[in-house]
Scaffold this motif. Structure first.
Motif, mmCIF file in Angstrom:
data_model
loop_
_atom_site.group_PDB
_atom_site.id
_atom_site.type_symbol
_atom_site.label_atom_id
_atom_site.label_comp_id
_atom_site.label_asym_id
_atom_site.label_seq_id
_atom_site.Cartn_x
_atom_site.Cartn_y
_atom_site.Cartn_z
ATOM 1 N N LEU A 124 -5.681 -5.363 -7.098
ATOM 2 C CA LEU A 124 -4.714 -6.169 -7.837
ATOM 3 C C LEU A 124 -4.283 -5.415 -9.088
ATOM 4 C CD1 LEU A 124 -6.633 -9.561 -7.557
ATOM 5 C CD2 LEU A 124 -4.527 -8.968 -6.325
ATOM 6 N N ASP A 125 -3.121 -5.801 -9.624
ATOM 7 C CA ASP A 125 -2.642 -5.153 -10.841
ATOM 8 C C ASP A 125 -2.294 -6.158 -11.933
ATOM 9 O OD1 ASP A 125 -0.261 -6.290 -10.017
ATOM 10 O OD2 ASP A 125 0.685 -4.400 -9.443
ATOM 11 N N GLY A 126 -2.707 -7.420 -11.735
ATOM 12 C CA GLY A 126 -2.435 -8.444 -12.731
ATOM 13 C C GLY A 126 -1.138 -9.187 -12.523
ATOM 14 N N SER A 127 -0.343 -8.792 -11.536
ATOM 15 C CA SER A 127 0.950 -9.441 -11.298
ATOM 16 C C SER A 127 0.838 -10.526 -10.227
ATOM 17 C CB SER A 127 1.987 -8.407 -10.851
ATOM 18 O OG SER A 127 1.670 -7.911 -9.554
ATOM 19 N N GLN A 128 1.703 -11.514 -10.302
ATOM 20 C CA GLN A 128 1.748 -12.562 -9.284
ATOM 21 C C GLN A 128 2.179 -11.974 -7.939
ATOM 22 O OE1 GLN A 128 4.233 -15.766 -10.661
ATOM 23 N NE2 GLN A 128 2.636 -16.587 -11.997
ATOM 24 N N ARG A 129 2.969 -10.942 -7.986
ATOM 25 C CA ARG A 129 3.442 -10.326 -6.750
ATOM 26 C C ARG A 129 2.273 -9.729 -5.968
ATOM 27 N NH1 ARG A 129 8.741 -6.334 -6.447
ATOM 28 N NH2 ARG A 129 9.310 -6.872 -4.306
ATOM 29 N N ALA A 130 1.357 -9.074 -6.663
ATOM 30 C CA ALA A 130 0.196 -8.514 -5.995
ATOM 31 C C ALA A 130 -0.719 -9.608 -5.456
ATOM 32 C CB ALA A 130 -0.572 -7.613 -6.955
ATOM 33 N N SER B 18 -0.771 -6.702 -1.056
ATOM 34 C CA SER B 18 0.612 -7.137 -1.012
ATOM 35 C C SER B 18 1.491 -5.903 -0.919
ATOM 36 C CB SER B 18 0.966 -7.943 -2.269
ATOM 37 O OG SER B 18 2.333 -8.304 -2.265
ATOM 38 N N ALA B 19 2.617 -6.016 -0.239
ATOM 39 C CA ALA B 19 3.483 -4.848 -0.034
ATOM 40 C C ALA B 19 3.961 -4.248 -1.352
ATOM 41 C CB ALA B 19 4.679 -5.234 0.832
ATOM 42 N N HIS B 20 4.040 -5.063 -2.398
ATOM 43 C CA HIS B 20 4.498 -4.588 -3.697
ATOM 44 C C HIS B 20 3.640 -5.177 -4.810
ATOM 45 C CE1 HIS B 20 8.050 -4.455 -1.034
ATOM 46 N NE2 HIS B 20 8.373 -3.364 -1.691
ATOM 47 N N GLY B 21 3.554 -4.441 -5.918
ATOM 48 C CA GLY B 21 2.909 -4.933 -7.124
ATOM 49 C C GLY B 21 3.946 -5.154 -8.202
ATOM 50 N N PRO C 216 10.311 -0.699 1.296
ATOM 51 C CA PRO C 216 9.479 -1.728 1.924
ATOM 52 C C PRO C 216 8.081 -1.840 1.335
ATOM 53 C CG PRO C 216 9.713 0.178 3.386
ATOM 54 C CD PRO C 216 10.660 0.384 2.249
ATOM 55 N N TYR C 217 7.580 -0.771 0.681
ATOM 56 C CA TYR C 217 6.219 -0.783 0.153
ATOM 57 C C TYR C 217 6.162 -0.072 -1.192
ATOM 58 C CZ TYR C 217 5.688 -1.446 5.160
ATOM 59 O OH TYR C 217 5.847 -1.895 6.444
ATOM 60 N N GLY C 218 5.202 -0.508 -2.011
ATOM 61 C CA GLY C 218 4.943 0.172 -3.260
ATOM 62 C C GLY C 218 4.140 1.439 -3.038
ATOM 63 N N LEU D 206 -4.464 -4.324 5.912
ATOM 64 C CA LEU D 206 -3.581 -5.476 6.055
ATOM 65 C C LEU D 206 -2.558 -5.444 4.931
ATOM 66 C CD1 LEU D 206 -2.834 -8.217 7.380
ATOM 67 C CD2 LEU D 206 -4.487 -9.280 5.823
ATOM 68 N N ILE D 207 -1.283 -5.428 5.295
ATOM 69 C CA ILE D 207 -0.195 -5.419 4.313
ATOM 70 C C ILE D 207 0.580 -6.722 4.448
ATOM 71 C CG2 ILE D 207 1.834 -4.203 3.449
ATOM 72 C CD1 ILE D 207 0.823 -1.746 5.069
ATOM 73 N N VAL D 208 0.577 -7.525 3.413
ATOM 74 C CA VAL D 208 1.315 -8.785 3.425
ATOM 75 C C VAL D 208 2.668 -8.539 2.775
ATOM 76 C CG1 VAL D 208 1.371 -11.178 2.638
ATOM 77 C CG2 VAL D 208 -0.795 -10.147 3.377
ATOM 78 N N GLN D 209 3.718 -8.629 3.567
ATOM 79 C CA GLN D 209 5.069 -8.333 3.087
ATOM 80 C C GLN D 209 5.581 -9.488 2.231
ATOM 81 O OE1 GLN D 209 7.642 -6.583 1.775
ATOM 82 N NE2 GLN D 209 7.333 -5.295 3.602
ATOM 83 N N ASP D 210 6.088 -9.152 1.048
ATOM 84 C CA ASP D 210 6.587 -10.179 0.134
ATOM 85 C C ASP D 210 8.107 -10.214 0.060
ATOM 86 O OD1 ASP D 210 6.534 -7.640 -1.110
ATOM 87 O OD2 ASP D 210 6.719 -8.557 -3.076
ATOM 88 N N LEU D 211 8.762 -9.297 0.765
ATOM 89 C CA LEU D 211 10.223 -9.284 0.772
ATOM 90 C C LEU D 211 10.748 -10.173 1.891
ATOM 91 C CD1 LEU D 211 11.015 -5.483 0.288
ATOM 92 C CD2 LEU D 211 11.030 -7.288 -1.444
ATOM 93 N N PRO D 212 11.840 -10.907 1.656
ATOM 94 C CA PRO D 212 12.437 -11.688 2.750
ATOM 95 C C PRO D 212 13.041 -10.767 3.787
ATOM 96 C CG PRO D 212 13.865 -11.727 0.816
ATOM 97 C CD PRO D 212 12.582 -11.054 0.390
ATOM 98 N N SER D 213 12.951 -11.163 5.052
ATOM 99 C CA SER D 213 13.512 -10.324 6.116
ATOM 100 C C SER D 213 15.023 -10.324 6.024
ATOM 101 C CB SER D 213 13.084 -10.850 7.490
ATOM 102 O OG SER D 213 13.542 -12.167 7.683
#
Length: 323
Positions: free
Chosen positions: A164-170, A271-274, A282-284, A299-306
């Motif tokens: 984790l990096d402290g972000s909600q996205r992660a 998460s795919a991005h932090g 597509p990925y960080g 396991l990569i959980v994609q956070d971008l909408p398709s």
């Protein structure tokens, strides 16, 4: 969450290494599994079309029997499965099928019928990873070479590493990991790496530079400690064994790989991005590093909408055998 899972297979033992993971992931989410076999197009001349059609029918029948055999085997684990045999370009076809069918997760082997390579993933897997618009599970095929007996039962995700990096996205990965950990009785390792800030490199650092760097590291360490403790106490992690790790390092990726080895991690979940992730890619950078250099399942959980794209005129079709 992962209510639909796509599992591309090519008939090789290396590709089949994903099967225990298919069960291990599908059961916690009560997912429907689609086993997909794509037969690559054979670009032959007009004189060879009749032979090509006959060859397609033979290969289609063999592939259907192969998938039926796997389906019967996996159904013993009480999971829902269907099969599909299509014709087309393999990597592009898998990504296109996943998007058109609204698949929530693709489970891939790092290597398939072309064998193991010195690279972390094969060229086919890399193309799928870069073009897929959904979450992914990459299973490292090298872990199963010479251990085919281990394919008889689902793996135990005893230790799951969550950088984790402290972000909600992660944190986007946490609901998925929580559900997996509840089912498998896993220990979750939450880790944050505090990196040493870069300083001017034209000359050796002076005392003021070192003191400034140390202050920044200490400030970030204090914030990271508070963050991890707050995260650990959240209600959705109640009842789950959680261990936190706070690491100061010049290189976050190296520190995470070392921790994964030290703690005998069974699954890395990201998460795919932090916080610094850009929607153009597509990925960080950390995810890309683990795709290429990781040694355990990822396991990569994609956070971008398709992205919704128009249907291709060359859409894969199982009916092409009837032409």
């Amino acid at each position: 969450m992962f209510d639909t899972i796509l599992v591309p297979l090519d008939g090789s033992q290396l590709a089949d290494c994903v099967l225990p993971h298919v069960v291990a992931i599908a059961r916690p989410f009560d997912a429907e599994i689609t086993l997909l076999r794509i037969l690559e197009k054979n670009h032959t001349g007009t004189s060879a079309q009749l032979f090509d059609l006959l060859n397609w029918q033979i290969n289609k029948t063999k592939s259907a029997l192969y998938l039926d055999k796997i389906q019967a085997r996996l159904q013993k684990s009480n999971v829902r499965i269907r099969t599909e045999v299509l014709e087309g370009l393999i990597a592009e076809g898998i990504a296109e099928y996943a998007q058109n069918q609204g698949m929530k997760l693709i489970i891939l082997s790092s290597h398939g019928r072309h064998g193991l390579t010195q690279w972390g993933i094969s060229s086919i897997t890399q193309k799928i990873v870069l073009s897929a618009q959904t979450s992914l599970l990459i299973v490292r095929a090298h872990q199963y070479v010479g251990h085919s007996d281990e394919l008889t039962e689902a793996p135990a995700y005893r230790h799951i590493l969550v950088p984790l990096d402290g972000s909600q996205r992660a944190e986007n990965v946490l609901p998925t990991v929580t559900q997996l950990a509840n089912f498998h009785k896993s220990q979750i390792h939450l880790v944050q790496v505090v990196q040493t800030p870069e300083m001017a490199r034209q000359m050796p650092p002076v005392r003021e530079d070192i003191e400034l760097s140390n202050r920044v590291v200490e400030r970030n360490r204090e914030e990271a400690e508070r963050y991890l403790e707050q995260l650990k106490s959240r209600s959705y992690l109640e009842g789950i064994t959680v261990q936190t790790h706070l690491i100061a390092s010049d290189n976050a990726a190296v520190a995470l790989h070392q921790l994964a080895e030290q703690e005998q991690i069974d699954l890395v979940a990201l998460s795919a991005h932090g916080y610094s992730g850009n929607h153009q890619w597509p990925y960080g950078s950390m995810v890309n590093n683990f795709i290429s250099y990781g040694k355990t399942s990822l396991l990569i959980v994609q956070d971008l909408p398709s992205r919704q794209e128009p249907t291709s005129p060359e859409l894969l079709s199982s009916e092409r055998a009837e032409r």
